[in-house]
Design a protein around this motif. Structure first.
Motif, mmCIF file in Angstrom:
data_model
loop_
_atom_site.group_PDB
_atom_site.id
_atom_site.type_symbol
_atom_site.label_atom_id
_atom_site.label_comp_id
_atom_site.label_asym_id
_atom_site.label_seq_id
_atom_site.Cartn_x
_atom_site.Cartn_y
_atom_site.Cartn_z
ATOM 1 N N ARG A 76 -3.798 -6.077 2.605
ATOM 2 C CA ARG A 76 -2.915 -7.135 3.106
ATOM 3 C C ARG A 76 -3.501 -8.501 2.810
ATOM 4 O O ARG A 76 -2.819 -9.384 2.305
ATOM 5 N N ARG A 132 0.522 4.677 8.324
ATOM 6 C CA ARG A 132 0.222 3.250 8.505
ATOM 7 C C ARG A 132 0.308 2.464 7.200
ATOM 8 O O ARG A 132 0.120 1.262 7.179
ATOM 9 N N MET A 133 0.599 3.146 6.101
ATOM 10 C CA MET A 133 0.749 2.442 4.834
ATOM 11 C C MET A 133 2.199 1.963 4.711
ATOM 12 O O MET A 133 3.070 2.378 5.467
ATOM 13 N N ASP A 134 2.453 1.087 3.738
ATOM 14 C CA ASP A 134 3.807 0.532 3.581
ATOM 15 C C ASP A 134 4.807 1.577 3.093
ATOM 16 O O ASP A 134 5.969 1.558 3.472
ATOM 17 N N ARG A 175 -6.749 -1.016 4.644
ATOM 18 C CA ARG A 175 -5.410 -1.567 4.805
ATOM 19 C C ARG A 175 -5.450 -3.079 5.026
ATOM 20 O O ARG A 175 -4.675 -3.836 4.462
ATOM 21 N N GLN A 176 -6.406 -3.500 5.851
ATOM 22 C CA GLN A 176 -6.609 -4.913 6.151
ATOM 23 C C GLN A 176 -6.896 -5.698 4.859
ATOM 24 O O GLN A 176 -6.347 -6.764 4.630
ATOM 25 N N PHE A 207 -10.069 3.584 7.022
ATOM 26 C CA PHE A 207 -8.694 3.406 6.559
ATOM 27 C C PHE A 207 -8.153 2.045 6.990
ATOM 28 O O PHE A 207 -7.497 1.343 6.218
ATOM 29 N N ASP A 208 -8.436 1.661 8.223
ATOM 30 C CA ASP A 208 -7.998 0.363 8.728
ATOM 31 C C ASP A 208 -8.594 -0.774 7.907
ATOM 32 O O ASP A 208 -7.916 -1.749 7.592
ATOM 33 N N SER A 261 0.841 -1.189 0.000
ATOM 34 C CA SER A 261 0.000 0.000 0.000
ATOM 35 C C SER A 261 0.878 1.243 0.000
ATOM 36 O O SER A 261 1.832 1.343 0.769
#
Ligand code: ADP
Ligand code: MG
Length: 229
Positions: free
Chosen positions: A195, A213-215, A191-192, A187-188, A39
């Motif tokens: 992944r 919190r992104m890569d 992201r989940q 947002f969580d 991400s």
């Protein structure tokens, strides 16, 4: 063993707009490669070219120069029908406002792109229920968009974007209209999902906390993409 191709690779992308007498050179050789399961937050001031970059990455616009590779395939010379096909099957979009169809329920909104792609009603319904349940909306399946909160609407929009199991997710300020707490939850979720499904995601955002919190984090400076910490 050789490195796998990035899922999406923007190479030396150029974009200019002519506005009256002015020549706006928005992207000047922008390079960005994103791999499976990765991400990337795109953080840049308003007017820097975030939406332009996402439109080009999503094959909605042609660049004036450079190339967009999807899974190593150059897309600029493909016929429009093939670009549309790639867009439908490999790319999911999430916008700042949800763009859900108001007269359809949450589950129907997520079913539609799958049925356009050829799944049966039953298959589409099963996958939609599974997705919406995963996104915490099990109790909202039959609600219409107007009967959902802003955060719920955005989660339905995310479910719709990934309904056809794309390889790439492009999100343009997806939490821009939400209060901080709701933005955090949405947002969580995003992201989940990235992944868990091995998507390659590019998310334009103004929210630095969320971007952390992104890569990876990138910005647009003088028309080029630069990695930031
Ligand atoms: P961002 O999403 O980062 O706010 P945009 O990609 O929407 O920025 O726009 C970048 C710049 O390009 C802005 O200055 C905008 O005014 C200009 N622009 C975008 N689309 C067009 C267009 N279709 N015609 C002319 N100028 C445009
Ligand atoms: Mg924008």
């Amino acid at each position: 063993m050789s490195e796998p191709n990035p899922v999406i690779f923007l190479h030396s992308v150029e974009r200019r707009y002519h506005q009256g007498d002015a020549d706006l050179h928005i992207l000047k050789g922008a390079d960005l490669a994103v791999w499976m399961g990765q991400s990337v937050a795109l953080i840049a001031p308003s007017g820097a070219g975030k939406s332009t970059l996402l439109h080009i990455a999503g094959l909605l616009e042609h660049p004036d120069g450079g190339e967009v590779y999807i899974d190593g395939v150059a897309t600029s010379t493909l016929p429009d029908t093939e670009r549309t096909q790639i867009r439908r099957t490999d790319i999911g979009f999430v916008y700042q406002s949800h763009h859900l169809l108001p007269e359809f329920s949450a589950v129907e909104n997520v079913m539609l792109p799958q049925m356009i792609r050829g799944l049966t009603r039953g298959e589409a319904r099963n996958r939609s229920i599974e997705l919406l349940t995963y996104l915490g909306l099990k109790a909202r399946l039959t609600h219409r968009p107007a009967e959902l909160s802003g955060g719920e609407q955005q989660r339905v929009a995310i479910a719709r974007a990934v309904a056809n199991a794309p390889r790439i997710l492009l999100a343009d300020e997806p939490t821009g209209n939400l209060d901080p707490h709701t933005a955090d939850r949405v947002f969580d979720t995003l992201r989940q999902l990235v992944r868990a499904s091995g998507l390659a995601a590019i998310v334009a955002t103004h929210n630095l906390d969320l971007a952390q919190r992104m890569d990876r984090r990138v910005t647009i400076r003088e028309g080029a993409i630069i990695e930031v910490d």
